[in-house]
Motif scaffolding. Structure first.
Motif, PDB file in Angstrom:
ATOM      1  N   LEU A 261       0.841  -1.207   0.000  1.00 48.91           N
ATOM      2  CA  LEU A 261       0.000   0.000   0.000  1.00 48.91           C
ATOM      3  C   LEU A 261       0.874   1.254   0.000  1.00 48.91           C
ATOM      4  CD1 LEU A 261      -2.769  -1.062   2.560  1.00 48.91           C
ATOM      5  CD2 LEU A 261      -3.180  -0.358   0.195  1.00 48.91           C
ATOM      6  N   SER A 262       1.912   1.247   0.844  1.00 47.20           N
ATOM      7  CA  SER A 262       2.826   2.390   0.932  1.00 47.20           C
ATOM      8  C   SER A 262       3.603   2.555  -0.370  1.00 47.20           C
ATOM      9  CB  SER A 262       3.787   2.198   2.105  1.00 47.20           C
ATOM     10  OG  SER A 262       4.743   3.225   2.165  1.00 47.20           O
ATOM     11  N   TYR A 263       4.055   1.445  -0.936  1.00 47.97           N
ATOM     12  CA  TYR A 263       4.834   1.484  -2.180  1.00 47.97           C
ATOM     13  C   TYR A 263       4.021   2.112  -3.308  1.00 47.97           C
ATOM     14  CZ  TYR A 263       7.467  -0.198  -6.232  1.00 47.97           C
ATOM     15  OH  TYR A 263       8.174  -0.273  -7.407  1.00 47.97           O
ATOM     16  N   LYS A 264       2.783   1.654  -3.465  1.00 46.18           N
ATOM     17  CA  LYS A 264       1.936   2.180  -4.548  1.00 46.18           C
ATOM     18  C   LYS A 264       1.614   3.658  -4.328  1.00 46.18           C
ATOM     19  CE  LYS A 264      -0.130  -2.113  -6.135  1.00 46.18           C
ATOM     20  NZ  LYS A 264      -1.358  -2.817  -6.555  1.00 46.18           N
ATOM     21  N   LYS A 265       1.435   4.051  -3.069  1.00 42.13           N
ATOM     22  CA  LYS A 265       1.148   5.450  -2.763  1.00 42.13           C
ATOM     23  C   LYS A 265       2.333   6.333  -3.131  1.00 42.13           C
ATOM     24  CE  LYS A 265      -0.166   8.439   1.146  1.00 42.13           C
ATOM     25  NZ  LYS A 265       1.041   9.266   1.230  1.00 42.13           N
ATOM     26  N   GLU A 266       3.543   5.905  -2.771  1.00 42.10           N
ATOM     27  CA  GLU A 266       4.732   6.714  -3.042  1.00 42.10           C
ATOM     28  C   GLU A 266       5.063   6.738  -4.534  1.00 42.10           C
ATOM     29  OE1 GLU A 266       7.997   6.827  -0.170  1.00 42.10           O
ATOM     30  OE2 GLU A 266       6.983   5.223   0.920  1.00 42.10           O
ATOM     31  N   ILE A 267       4.844   5.636  -5.217  1.00 38.77           N
ATOM     32  CA  ILE A 267       5.042   5.621  -6.673  1.00 38.77           C
ATOM     33  C   ILE A 267       4.058   6.583  -7.326  1.00 38.77           C
ATOM     34  CG2 ILE A 267       4.698   4.238  -8.765  1.00 38.77           C
ATOM     35  CD1 ILE A 267       7.371   3.709  -7.499  1.00 38.77           C
ATOM     36  N   GLY A 268       2.816   6.604  -6.821  1.00 43.55           N
ATOM     37  CA  GLY A 268       1.805   7.522  -7.334  1.00 43.55           C
ATOM     38  C   GLY A 268       2.163   8.976  -7.114  1.00 43.55           C
ATOM     39  N   GLU A 269       2.996   9.235  -6.104  1.00 44.62           N
ATOM     40  CA  GLU A 269       3.438  10.596  -5.823  1.00 44.62           C
ATOM     41  C   GLU A 269       4.654  10.992  -6.659  1.00 44.62           C
ATOM     42  OE1 GLU A 269       4.166  10.314  -1.678  1.00 44.62           O
ATOM     43  OE2 GLU A 269       2.056  10.532  -1.103  1.00 44.62           O
ATOM     44  N   GLY A 270       5.090  10.077  -7.534  1.00 44.39           N
ATOM     45  CA  GLY A 270       6.195  10.395  -8.431  1.00 44.39           C
ATOM     46  C   GLY A 270       7.569   9.985  -7.933  1.00 44.39           C
ATOM     47  N   LYS A 271       7.638   9.243  -6.842  1.00 41.74           N
ATOM     48  CA  LYS A 271       8.940   8.828  -6.326  1.00 41.74           C
ATOM     49  C   LYS A 271       9.499   7.676  -7.147  1.00 41.74           C
ATOM     50  CE  LYS A 271       8.392  10.176  -1.463  1.00 41.74           C
ATOM     51  NZ  LYS A 271       8.453   9.713  -0.058  1.00 41.74           N
ATOM     52  N   LYS A 272      10.840   7.622  -7.242  1.00 40.98           N
ATOM     53  CA  LYS A 272      11.525   6.507  -7.893  1.00 40.98           C
ATOM     54  C   LYS A 272      11.729   5.380  -6.892  1.00 40.98           C
ATOM     55  CE  LYS A 272      14.003   9.680 -10.962  1.00 40.98           C
ATOM     56  NZ  LYS A 272      15.331  10.177 -11.390  1.00 40.98           N
ATOM     57  N   ASP A 273      12.031   4.184  -7.392  1.00 42.27           N
ATOM     58  CA  ASP A 273      12.193   3.016  -6.511  1.00 42.27           C
ATOM     59  C   ASP A 273      13.206   3.271  -5.396  1.00 42.27           C
ATOM     60  OD1 ASP A 273      10.278   1.426  -7.578  1.00 42.27           O
ATOM     61  OD2 ASP A 273      11.632   0.115  -8.704  1.00 42.27           O
ATOM     62  N   GLU A 274      14.332   3.926  -5.739  1.00 40.06           N
ATOM     63  CA  GLU A 274      15.373   4.152  -4.734  1.00 40.06           C
ATOM     64  C   GLU A 274      14.964   5.190  -3.684  1.00 40.06           C
ATOM     65  OE1 GLU A 274      16.529   6.515  -8.485  1.00 40.06           O
ATOM     66  OE2 GLU A 274      15.677   4.543  -7.995  1.00 40.06           O
ATOM     67  N   GLU A 275      13.868   5.899  -3.910  1.00 34.94           N
ATOM     68  CA  GLU A 275      13.390   6.908  -2.966  1.00 34.94           C
ATOM     69  C   GLU A 275      12.257   6.381  -2.069  1.00 34.94           C
ATOM     70  OE1 GLU A 275      14.097  10.910  -5.703  1.00 34.94           O
ATOM     71  OE2 GLU A 275      12.215   9.793  -5.916  1.00 34.94           O
ATOM     72  N   ILE A 276      11.791   5.171  -2.343  1.00 37.25           N
ATOM     73  CA  ILE A 276      10.670   4.600  -1.584  1.00 37.25           C
ATOM     74  C   ILE A 276      11.115   4.265  -0.161  1.00 37.25           C
ATOM     75  CG2 ILE A 276       9.005   2.713  -1.470  1.00 37.25           C
ATOM     76  CD1 ILE A 276       8.501   4.614  -3.777  1.00 37.25           C
ATOM     77  N   THR A 277      10.298   4.596   0.819  1.00 40.19           N
ATOM     78  CA  THR A 277      10.613   4.281   2.217  1.00 40.19           C
ATOM     79  C   THR A 277      10.605   2.771   2.424  1.00 40.19           C
ATOM     80  OG1 THR A 277       9.491   6.314   2.884  1.00 40.19           O
ATOM     81  CG2 THR A 277       9.996   4.717   4.618  1.00 40.19           C
ATOM     82  N   PRO A 278      11.680   2.198   2.955  1.00 36.95           N
ATOM     83  CA  PRO A 278      11.731   0.743   3.126  1.00 36.95           C
ATOM     84  C   PRO A 278      10.877   0.240   4.293  1.00 36.95           C
ATOM     85  CG  PRO A 278      13.746   1.757   3.936  1.00 36.95           C
ATOM     86  CD  PRO A 278      12.939   2.857   3.322  1.00 36.95           C
ATOM     87  N   TYR A 279      10.472  -0.998   4.197  1.00 36.02           N
ATOM     88  CA  TYR A 279       9.842  -1.739   5.283  1.00 36.02           C
ATOM     89  C   TYR A 279      10.793  -2.874   5.655  1.00 36.02           C
ATOM     90  CZ  TYR A 279       5.189   0.435   5.098  1.00 36.02           C
ATOM     91  OH  TYR A 279       4.136   1.307   5.186  1.00 36.02           O
TER      92      TYR A 279
END
Length: 464
Positions: A261-279
């Motif tokens: 859910l967090s990954y899809k939200k951050e991708i939707g905000e325009g973030k790149k994979d390396e910028e996604i907050t890790p779990y």
């Protein structure tokens, strides 16, 4: 293939301080900004100058450089790292002018030292001076301030190596002797992966909430199984004294759902994979459970090469799933996969009797990082007395320098630093914690009593 990492390289290298004062002109602030954000150390003088010669020739690969400045009596550390290149004159984007450069990896940016409490007062170069020289070598063996600086930087670089290994491999296992602080270290790595702040630094309320939602934790044991970890049937009260069963997610599948859910939200905000907050999911005592029984088909999905949709699997109870889940957005109903932003840290004791039962297919999917008793002493900041007692005992169990043991045990039986943490009464520690543990280690061995007495004398620094 399993890779085993021993983090002892920095015990045999030199530590150097390089000051950005070497460009003491209008470019000074630009140089400070550059080395604060980029993995390099820079020198304005060439090899024809003594300072440039030291930078190019005396500093060897794998040595550590600390980029620091002391101005108006205030010390600032801009960055630090392990040298990985020869010196060369060049200019890259962001540099104000040409300079001789050494690349640093792992590299610690200025943000790492935001809470720096290290002072250079009394260091080898004579800390009474207002400024740090352009370049000089630290001497921790003879200067207490240098020693404090070196230990501080080592701790930071070790943590960076742990995090780099987790980022690269996605699954790591911290293994070592009992009491080496593996669980504490796993939580510290997870915290810094998510917030980029030392676990010992006070977190704000918002940061604590972020960590709580982004870090999962479970401890495996022999009765733990797939239904606890992935999914399974659980009793449900249907009313009128009727008990039915309902499919419920296990702790790991629920964790992956939050991560996706967090990954899809951050991708939707325009973030790149390396910028996604890790779990980060921590599995304590990972080898104490039946790995095949717990993970099932997820052996495939946790493989770093098959994260995301490429690692989709049908779970064992997929046919009982009711309605759609977030994993069905891209797939047919019943599929599951481990999202790209999920990282796994396991911990295990080397001498646990269930170590040999760990599935080789699972071993191949993890990178193993050995946490030695010596490293645990640094991680936990033991004082000199605590270190001395621990070292004498561990050298008697198995001496790492001579590779000998007078009691026929290996370094896997070393005593970790957590046994000595906050201890002042070493007689009491021996009597109530160490003696019972060592007695168990020696159970069934010839002359066990004599061997225990040897360990006791070594612990107390008495002649055998």
């Amino acid at each position: 293939m399993t890779e085993t990492i021993k983090l002892d390289e920095m015990e045999k290298v030199q530590f150097w301080v390089v000051s950005p004062n070497v460009k003491n002109n209008e470019e000074e602030n630009d140089w400070k900004d550059f080395i604060s954000k980029n993995p390099f150390s820079c020198m304005g003088w060439g090899p024809e100058d003594e300072r440039g010669m030291t930078f190019a020739e005396k500093i060897k690969s794998n040595d550590v450089i600390i980029n620091a400045q002391r101005k108006n009596w205030v010390t600032t550390i801009f960055s630090a790292g392990v040298v990985t290149s020869e010196s060369s004159l060049q200019r890259i984007d962001g540099m104000p002018s040409d300079a001789y450069m050494r690349r640093l990896s792992p590299y610690l940016s200025k943000d790492t030292f935001e809470k720096n409490t290290i002072s250079f007062d009394g260091a080898t170069y004579n800390g009474g001076n207002r400024q740090i020289p352009a370049i000089y070598e630290l001497h921790p063996e003879s200067n207490i301030i240098d020693k404090e600086i070196v230990e501080y930087i080592k701790t930071k670089l070790y943590m960076e190596k742990y995090m780099n290994s987790l980022k690269k491999n996605m699954n790591i296992i911290l293994n070592g002797a009992p009491g080496t602080g593996k669980t504490y270290l796993a939580k510290k790595i997870a915290s810094q992966m998510i917030i980029q702040k030392d676990k010992d630094v006070t977190f704000s309320k918002e940061e604590k909430e972020l960590l709580s939602s982004h870090i999962g934790f479970v401890q495996f044991h022999p009765s733990y199984d797939y239904t606890d970890f992935v999914e399974g049937l659980r009793p449900k009260d249907n009313g009128n004294d009727n008990i039915g069963f309902k499919l419920k997610n296990g702790i790991f599948k629920d964790f992956c759902k939050r991560a996706l859910l967090s990954y899809k939200k951050e991708i939707g905000e325009g973030k790149k994979d390396e910028e996604i907050t890790p779990y980060v999911f921590i599995i304590d005592e990972i080898n104490r459970g039946d790995m095949s029984k717990i993970f099932g088909e997820l052996f495939f999905s946790i493989d770093p090469g098959y994260r995301g949709i490429n690692g989709k699997v049908k779970t064992q109870y997929a046919n009982l799933q009711e309605g759609e889940t977030i994993f069905d957005d891209d797939l047919d109903a019943g599929y599951f996969y481990v999202p790209q932003n999920v990282y796994i840290i396991g911990t295990m004791n080397d001498i646990d009797r269930s170590v040999e039962s760990m599935d080789f297919a699972m071993r191949r999917r993890f990178t193993f990082i050995e946490i030695t008793s010596e490293q645990s002493a640094k991680n936990m900041n033991l004082n000199d007395d605590q270190k001395a007692y621990m070292k004498r005992l561990n050298d008697a169990i198995f001496n790492e320098n001579t590779h000998n043991s007078s009691i026929d045990l290996s370094s896997s039986y070393h005593i970790g630093a957590s046994y000595f943490l906050n201890v002042t009464d070493f007689r009491e520690l021996w009597e109530y914690k160490l003696k019972p543990l060592l007695t168990e280690y020696l159970r069934g061995m010839d002359e066990a009593g004599d061997k225990l007495e040897k360990l006791h004398k070594a612990y107390n620094n008495e002649s055998a």
